[in-house]
Design a protein around this motif. Structure first.
Motif, short mmCIF file in Angstrom:
data_model
loop_
_atom_site.label_atom_id
_atom_site.label_comp_id
_atom_site.label_asym_id
_atom_site.label_seq_id
_atom_site.Cartn_x
_atom_site.Cartn_y
_atom_site.Cartn_z
N ALA A 54 -131.50 56.29 -72.78
CA ALA A 54 -132.22 55.78 -73.95
C ALA A 54 -131.35 55.92 -75.19
O ALA A 54 -131.85 56.12 -76.30
CB ALA A 54 -133.53 56.54 -74.11
N THR A 55 -130.03 55.84 -75.01
CA THR A 55 -129.10 56.09 -76.11
C THR A 55 -129.28 55.10 -77.26
O THR A 55 -128.98 55.41 -78.41
CB THR A 55 -127.66 56.08 -75.58
OG1 THR A 55 -127.63 56.85 -74.38
CG2 THR A 55 -126.69 56.69 -76.56
N ASN A 56 -129.78 53.88 -76.92
CA ASN A 56 -130.06 52.90 -77.98
C ASN A 56 -131.07 53.40 -78.99
O ASN A 56 -131.17 52.89 -80.10
CB ASN A 56 -130.66 51.63 -77.36
CG ASN A 56 -129.59 50.74 -76.79
OD1 ASN A 56 -128.51 50.65 -77.36
ND2 ASN A 56 -129.88 50.08 -75.68
N TYR A 57 -131.87 54.36 -78.56
CA TYR A 57 -132.99 54.79 -79.40
C TYR A 57 -132.75 56.13 -80.07
O TYR A 57 -133.67 56.76 -80.58
CB TYR A 57 -134.28 54.81 -78.56
CG TYR A 57 -134.51 53.47 -77.93
CD1 TYR A 57 -135.02 52.41 -78.68
CD2 TYR A 57 -134.14 53.23 -76.61
CE1 TYR A 57 -135.17 51.15 -78.12
CE2 TYR A 57 -134.30 51.98 -76.05
CZ TYR A 57 -134.81 50.94 -76.81
OH TYR A 57 -134.95 49.70 -76.27
N LEU A 58 -131.49 56.57 -80.02
CA LEU A 58 -131.13 57.80 -80.70
C LEU A 58 -131.16 57.51 -82.20
O LEU A 58 -130.56 56.55 -82.67
CB LEU A 58 -129.72 58.21 -80.27
CG LEU A 58 -129.21 59.56 -80.72
CD1 LEU A 58 -130.03 60.66 -80.04
CD2 LEU A 58 -127.75 59.70 -80.34
N ARG A 59 -131.87 58.36 -82.94
CA ARG A 59 -131.93 58.11 -84.38
C ARG A 59 -130.55 58.33 -84.99
O ARG A 59 -129.86 59.29 -84.62
CB ARG A 59 -132.96 59.04 -85.04
CG ARG A 59 -133.24 58.62 -86.49
CD ARG A 59 -134.00 59.69 -87.26
NE ARG A 59 -135.31 59.95 -86.68
CZ ARG A 59 -135.90 61.14 -86.74
NH1 ARG A 59 -135.30 62.16 -87.31
NH2 ARG A 59 -137.10 61.32 -86.21
N SER A 80 -128.68 61.77 -86.05
CA SER A 80 -129.58 62.87 -85.76
C SER A 80 -128.95 63.90 -84.84
O SER A 80 -129.47 64.99 -84.68
CB SER A 80 -130.87 62.35 -85.12
OG SER A 80 -130.62 61.95 -83.80
N PHE A 81 -127.82 63.54 -84.25
CA PHE A 81 -127.18 64.45 -83.30
C PHE A 81 -126.46 65.56 -84.07
O PHE A 81 -125.54 65.29 -84.84
CB PHE A 81 -126.20 63.69 -82.41
CG PHE A 81 -125.55 64.55 -81.36
CD1 PHE A 81 -126.26 65.55 -80.71
CD2 PHE A 81 -124.22 64.34 -81.01
CE1 PHE A 81 -125.66 66.33 -79.74
CE2 PHE A 81 -123.62 65.13 -80.04
CZ PHE A 81 -124.34 66.12 -79.41
#
Lengths: 259, 363
Positions: free
Chosen positions: A204-209, A212-213
């Motif tokens: 779901a990396t497309n949906y990483l804000r 935010s990491f």
């Protein structure tokens, strides 16, 4: 007219001169058979010498056999053979193509030195094969048989080199076929892949804000180390010839054995 | 007076117990002879104690109730053939099922489902969907030619597909065992030094609106294939957006969809942390824990163009992202062409290899 005649005669002179130097076994100071250890009878010597002359001329590569009682201290058998080859001017043509077998009776050393084209023809594998065939005769003291075997082996290998690599080979066919199938499977696999476009998304990396990491801990702890050692495999390359440089600075191939 | 600090550690190499004396500077495991630095052993031990179980809890208060006036304008249809349920507004007459093309019947006013929170309106029209298909069929050498030529799409339908969107903040700890390898040799031996490291990573990250298909009628893999949607185009749901389009009714509840969202989030976190471990010859995961916080779900409708066709008695379904135009759909394989290519390429590559081997005098 005069100028043209001069040109033609000059060309002829150069041609003849190059032919002569081409034949030049002239710089050799010793015969192809040097039996200082006196291992052979006179008739054996005559036959062997004739054979060496014939094969050297036929394959344009000198084949020489040298026997000594004792090679002296300070040099390995291979070095002795290299030096003998260089100092007495062995070798055919301007490249000094040649192979020399040295037998030192008291040291029980046999060494083969190759030079020029012979380095390429007598690969390590071929030399090993030769030693395997003629060394047993040396061990038994059957020198005449050992030398004639050596000459026969040289001729056999010259013949193989002359024939070159045959175009038809079953082994090559099988290897190429397997390689071909693998390549074809890869390419058709890619083509097949074009037909499939429906698949689950693993992540779901497309949906990483964005941004935010936040990596808070990043520690690399060295724990312990181990050292393993194993014996170096002795170089026995299946193809190719290993070479070394003799004391006169020329490149030689070859190796030595005990008998 | 010397105060002895006696601690017990687990050997990272063989898991045996190592007694640790604070007066010594190095520690040697009595079982496997591995040597350690005190500092790293301590840190490693702490990391071991920090291991926690995963927590992936969610609140699933997605969607809201319809108000009376809205609900009265929306009709529900059911397909007697495949059981598909769709909704449409009062101005859009649904006549055939978007999934199987059979006639649908109106069953009445909307009931029993939640009102979506968001909708991404259609950006691309039917014409774009047709063009998308044409493009999709191009340049594929193993596609049967007949399929391309005879290709008659029976109907193209724009459908709003229900998606559950999951938001979550994540905290994660990872512990890897990694090695660095150095090789050198002297005359007789080849030496290989393997250095073992314990690599600790922990951090936080946040995921926004991970979508999970809420309809069993829409294949999940088909829906994931047309991702991603750009949520910046999303608007608060209004029934007006339904005009002219059908909407699929969700039949998978939000809490039933969590497992899929968790799996994808977990995979992303694992990939992301693994990508921060660099410079090693080997890396193996020893332990990990992922904790999700503030997990929230929302309910949204995403636009999808659906195209169906039957060829050789087999149904082929294509889907296009109604926002980005991403077009997907599996295509049939021309077996004869496949074998022709396989044999032809084998012969060509084989001949090439044969010649190369001969010229290079190998074999």
């Amino acid at each position: 007219m005069k100028k043209r005649n001069l040109l033609i005669s000059l060309t002829i002179i150069f041609w003849v001169a190059s032919l002569v130097t081409g034949f030049a076994a002239s710089d050799r100071e010793l015969p192809l058979l040097v039996d200082d250890a006196d291992l052979l009878t006179i008739s054996e010597k005559e036959i062997l010498h004739a054979e060496l002359e014939r094969i050297s001329k036929e394959y344009k590569c000198e084949v020489a056999i040298v026997t000594v009682k004792f090679k002296g201290i300070g040099r390995t058998a291979t070095e002795y053979a290299d030096d003998f080859f260089d100092y007495y001017g062995y070798g055919y043509g301007k490249n000094d193509d040649g192979i020399l077998l040295l037998v030192s009776v008291l040291d029980r050393d046999a060494a083969i030195s190759t030079h020029g084209n012979a380095i390429r023809i007598f690969t390590d594998t071929k030399l090993n094969y030769m030693y395997k065939k003629f060394l047993p005769y040396l061990t038994n003291g059957n020198y005449s048989k050992a030398f004639s075997t050596f000459v026969e082996l040289c001729e056999e290998i010259f013949e193989q080199a002359r024939a070159g690599t045959p175009f038809l080979s079953g082994k090559r066919l099988i290897v190429s076929l397997i390689a071909g199938v693998i390549f074809a499977l890869i390419v058709t696999g890619i083509m097949k892949g074009q037909l499939k476009s429906v698949r689950f998304q693993p992540a779901a990396t497309n949906y990483l804000r964005d941004n935010s990491f936040n990596l808070k801990v990043s520690r690399d702890l060295f724990l312990y180390s181990r050292i393993d050692r194993r014996l170096k495999p002795k170089s026995s390359s299946s193809s190719g010839s290993s070479t070394h440089v003799s004391s006169s600075g020329r490149v030689h191939g070859g190796s030595s054995r005990k008998f | 007076m010397v105060i002895l600090e006696l601690l017990e550690f687990k050997c990272p190499s063989c898991s045996g117990a190592i007694g640790f004396d604070s007066r010594l500077q190095k520690v040697k495991c009595p079982y496997c002879d591995a040597e350690f630095e005190m500092e790293s052993l301590k840190a490693y031990d702490e990391a071991l104690k920090n291991d926690q179980p995963d927590e992936m809890e969610w609140e699933t208060q997605a969607g809201s109730q319809w108000d009376e006036s809205e609900a009265s304008k929306i009709y529900s249809y059911i397909c007697k053939s495949c059981g598909g349920e769709i909704v449409a507004d009062e101005n859009t007459a649904a006549t055939s099922c978007p999934f199987c093309n059979n006639p649908v019947v109106m069953v009445g006013k909307l009931s029993g489902i939640l009102r979506p929170d968001y909708v991404i309106p259609f950006k691309l029209d039917k014409k774009a969907a047709k063009e998308g298909l044409m493009k999709h069929l191009q340049g594929k050498k193993l596609l049967p030619k007949i399929f391309k030529d005879e290709n008659r799409i029976e109907e193209i339908k724009g459908i709003y597909v229900p998606f559950w969107l999951f938001d979550a903040d994540a905290d994660a700890n990872f512990r890897y065992r990694a090695t660095k390898v150095r090789t050198w040799s002297d005359n007789n031996y080849i030496y290989t030094q393997t250095r073992y490291f314990s690599v600790l990573r922990s951090g936080s990250l946040a995921f926004e609106r991970v979508p999970v298909d809420g309809s069993t009628k829409m294949p999940d893999d088909l829906m994931e294939s047309i991702e991603p949607y750009d949520f910046s185009d999303a608007v608060d749901f209004q029934t007006a957006y339904l005009a002219g389009y059908l909407a699929d009714k969700y039949d998978v509840k939000a809490d039933e969809s969590i497992a899929r969202a968790n799996a994808r989030i977990r995979r992303s976190i694992e990939q992301l942390f693994a990508s921060t471990v660099t410079g090693y010859a080997t890396v193996t995961l020893e332990s990990s824990n992922i904790r999700l916080q503030n997990g929230k779900a929302k309910y949204a409708l995403y636009p999808v163009w659906l195209l169906n066709t039957v060829w050789n008695n087999k149904r082929y379904t294509f889907a296009m992202n109604g926002q980005t135009g991403k077009f997907v759909g599996d295509l049939p394989l021309d077996k004869a062409a496949y074998w022709k290519w396989l044999v032809g390429l084998t012969a060509a590559f084989g001949a090439f290899t044969y010649l190369a081997l001969f010229l290079l005098r190998l074999l």
